[in-house]
Design a protein around this motif. Structure first.
Motif, PDB file in Angstrom:
ATOM      1  N   GLU A 177      50.158  45.106  37.071  1.00 49.15           N
ATOM      2  CA  GLU A 177      50.516  44.371  35.837  1.00 49.15           C
ATOM      3  C   GLU A 177      49.298  43.655  35.273  1.00 49.15           C
ATOM      4  N   ALA A 178      48.466  43.103  36.153  1.00 43.46           N
ATOM      5  CA  ALA A 178      47.272  42.375  35.695  1.00 43.46           C
ATOM      6  C   ALA A 178      46.313  43.310  34.976  1.00 43.46           C
ATOM      7  N   ASN A 179      46.092  44.492  35.534  1.00 42.04           N
ATOM      8  CA  ASN A 179      45.165  45.435  34.906  1.00 42.04           C
ATOM      9  C   ASN A 179      45.720  45.953  33.590  1.00 42.04           C
ATOM     10  N   GLU A 180      47.015  46.219  33.557  1.00 44.61           N
ATOM     11  CA  GLU A 180      47.631  46.664  32.303  1.00 44.61           C
ATOM     12  C   GLU A 180      47.483  45.599  31.227  1.00 44.61           C
ATOM     13  N   GLU A 181      47.623  44.342  31.623  1.00 37.84           N
ATOM     14  CA  GLU A 181      47.478  43.228  30.683  1.00 37.84           C
ATOM     15  C   GLU A 181      46.065  43.153  30.123  1.00 37.84           C
ATOM     16  N   GLN A 182      45.048  43.235  31.015  1.00 32.67           N
ATOM     17  CA  GLN A 182      43.671  43.088  30.535  1.00 32.67           C
ATOM     18  C   GLN A 182      43.218  44.292  29.722  1.00 32.67           C
ATOM     19  N   LEU A 183      43.600  45.499  30.138  1.00 30.93           N
ATOM     20  CA  LEU A 183      43.200  46.684  29.376  1.00 30.93           C
ATOM     21  C   LEU A 183      43.856  46.713  28.007  1.00 30.93           C
TER      22      LEU A 183
END
Length: 583
Positions: A204-210
């Motif tokens: 979820e964190a990576n999806e948010e930042q990307l």
């Protein structure tokens, strides 16, 4: 048999001698041709295709070869493109620019710097016209600066927005019996470089930042295009959502282009603009030709004679300890260059051009130290290219001023360690067993043939926590903010240059030219020149160096036999077993 080897090695020696002779001849020819001035005729058109990869600083030697394919490696240097556009702006012989585009191989921030230079050229009152049979998205971004944009009647524009796709390798690693053991600070949830090795999909964190990065970068691209084309952001995004660029008719209707033309019609229009009667009289000057042209009203700061100097140091690639090469920044070489610039009294300011996704934390710290020492005695400015993240940000954070394009990828203030466990690969697949003895508790701590023990896990966790604390502390000191604030925007999170300025990670938006201008102003220079580092090798020296490096690869392939699959397996195993370390 002796006579066979005598004949064989004699022929081999003759072949090398012949090749060496050819190289000498080529070096001589290239040296003479590179010094020849190109004569620009009146009413000329600067013909730009950008059909070669654009890098920060190109190896312009004609002897730059890929010895796997025996093909020359062609590149265009961003620094040279910016210089030639600046020169053409004041050259009365240049009527305008013809952007003859297709697909442009360059990072987003690099494209932005070229585009900004094209906009600056237009402000001189000269025209830009663009044409293509098919514009890639990057090519259209450049073409959108043109006064008139034309498309081949059956052509299209690949304008569809941005996306990010990541290949996850955990399933493959499971099948081959390799476990990647990851150690990172507990709050470094955005440090996503490890995810392909331990997950099957984005966190979820990576999806948010990307998602935020893509939205931020697209918002800047969209503003640029809509401003140049005189349409609203809503109109542009509707056109992109509907793929209205898929043919000339729809692209005209949505004002993405001026019109449709065949190439001969495009040439006719250029003849009218330059007031010549036929195509044979049309004076088209390529980028490489114009690079050898002199302009009376233009001062080439790289060739100017002056006592005071601004050093522009290029740092491109991953960061490792040791020496630099075409792909990696070696901390020994780069720190030595910065130290030399610090000690050279004629160098009054340093600009470090960073294009790096990071790498070794130790190597980054070695470079950071030299940046800190140099900052104490003269202005140090950083210009960020397409990416200056993780270790790339580490070596930048203590500069007097940091410039980044809105589309630069930066931040990633975080750390991780990856240690493969190949126990299953060795025992179950390869049939290899390991056993050993040791004198102390941690003598075999780097053993990748078994999983980490609990005390080793604790050791590595403490190590990455300490490095992260040191990293955030140095960023806080360099950026003059609280360490707690750095931690809040750190955690391994990557930012666009647009958001990085809001988050105080960079000082200003701008490219290499803006960074140099600031360095000149800070050092209070009037009569100065620019010297680029590292200095370029002699063409013959570079060729021999390239051949030496390539020979090692070729020998490995030969030892693997004609079956390249075996070579690839050996190489893959080497890659897996070299993952250990803290990044």
């Amino acid at each position: 048999m002796k006579s066979f080897f005598k004949v064989f090695f004699g022929a081999l020696l003759a072949l090398f001698a012949f090749f060496f002779l050819i190289v000498i001849v080529l070096v001589g020819i290239s040296s003479m041709s590179s010094d020849d001035e190109f004569a620009v005729e009146d009413s000329s058109v600067l013909h730009l295709t950008f059909d070669r990869p654009i890098v920060d600083r190109a190896n312009e030697s004609p002897l730059n070869f890929d010895f796997n394919t025996l093909q020359p490696i062609h590149q265009d240097g961003l620094n040279n493109i910016l210089k030639q556009l600046d020169k053409a702006k004041v050259d009365e012989r240049i009527e305008g620019i013809f952007l003859d585009l297709g697909s442009v191989s360059a990072g987003m921030a690099t494209l932005q710097e070229v585009r900004d230079a094209l906009v600056d050229f237009k402000e001189s009152g000269k025209w830009i016209h663009a044409y293509s049979e098919m514009y890639s998205q990057g090519a259209y971004y450049l073409a959108s600066t043109a006064d008139e944009i034309y498309l081949q009647p059956e052509g299209m524009i690949d304008l569809r927005g941005l996306s990010a796709d990541i290949m996850f390798m955990k399933g493959l690693l499971d099948k081959v019996g390799v476990e990647v053991q990851v150690i990172r600070p507990t709050n470094n949830r955005f440090k996503s470089a490890v995810e392909p090795f331990i997950l099957d999909s984005m966190s979820e964190a990576n999806e948010e930042q990307l998602s935020r990065i893509l939205e931020s970068i697209w918002s800047h691209i969209a503003v640029d295009i809509s401003t140049s084309r005189g349409i609203s952001l809503e109109q542009l995004n509707d056109a992109v959502n509907n793929l209205d660029s898929r043919n000339a008719e729809r692209a005209i209707a949505t004002q993405l282009i001026t019109g449709e033309r065949y190439r001969d019609e495009m040439m006719d229009s250029l003849e009218e603009l330059t007031e010549v009667e036929d195509e044979e009289d049309l004076e088209m000057v390529s980028l490489s030709q114009y690079s050898r042209a002199k302009v009376s009203d233009y001062t080439d700061l790289e060739k100017k004679r002056a006592d005071e100097t601004v050093a522009v140091i290029y740092a491109a690639g991953g960061i490792n300890s040791g020496s630099s090469d075409e792909e990696f920044i070696g901390s020994d070489d780069l720190s030595a260059l910065i130290a030399d610039a610090r000690k050279d009294s004629s160098i009054k300011a340093v600009v470090l051009r960073v294009n790096s996704p990071g790498g070794s934390a130790l190597a980054s710290d070695v470079i950071w130290r030299e940046m800190t020492l140099t900052k104490e005695v003269k202005p140090v400015v950083v210009s960020m290219g397409d990416v200056a993240a993780s270790g790339g940000y580490y070596i930048s954070c203590n500069a007097d001023r940091i410039f980044a394009s809105e589309t630069t990828i930066t931040g990633s203030i975080g750390v991780f360690g990856m240690i493969p466990n190949t126990e299953e690969l060795n025992e179950e697949i390869l049939g290899l067993n390991h056993d050993g003895v040791k004198t102390h508790a941690f003598s075999d701590i780097m053993d990748i043939n078994r999983p980490l023990r609990s005390n080793e896990q604790a050791f590595w966790q403490e190590a990455v926590d300490n490095i992260y604390d040191d990293f955030t502390g140095k960023v806080a000191s360099g950026r003059n903010v609280e360490q707690e604030y750095v931690n809040s925007i750190g955690q391994g999170r990557v930012w666009s240059g647009l958001d990085a300025k809001d988050n105080q990670l960079v000082d200003a938006h701008g490219g290499l030219e803006e960074a140099i201008a600031y360095a000149v102003e800070s050092a209070e220079l009037e009569d100065y020149r620019i010297i680029n580092y590292p200095e370029k090798k002699d063409p013959l020296e570079q060729l021999i160096s390239d051949m030496t490096g390539q020979t090692r690869i070729d020998v490995l392939k030969e030892l693997s036999g004609s079956d390249m699959a075996l070579y690839r397996k050996v190489k893959a195993y080497q890659d897996i077993t070299s993952w250990s370390g803290i990044q």
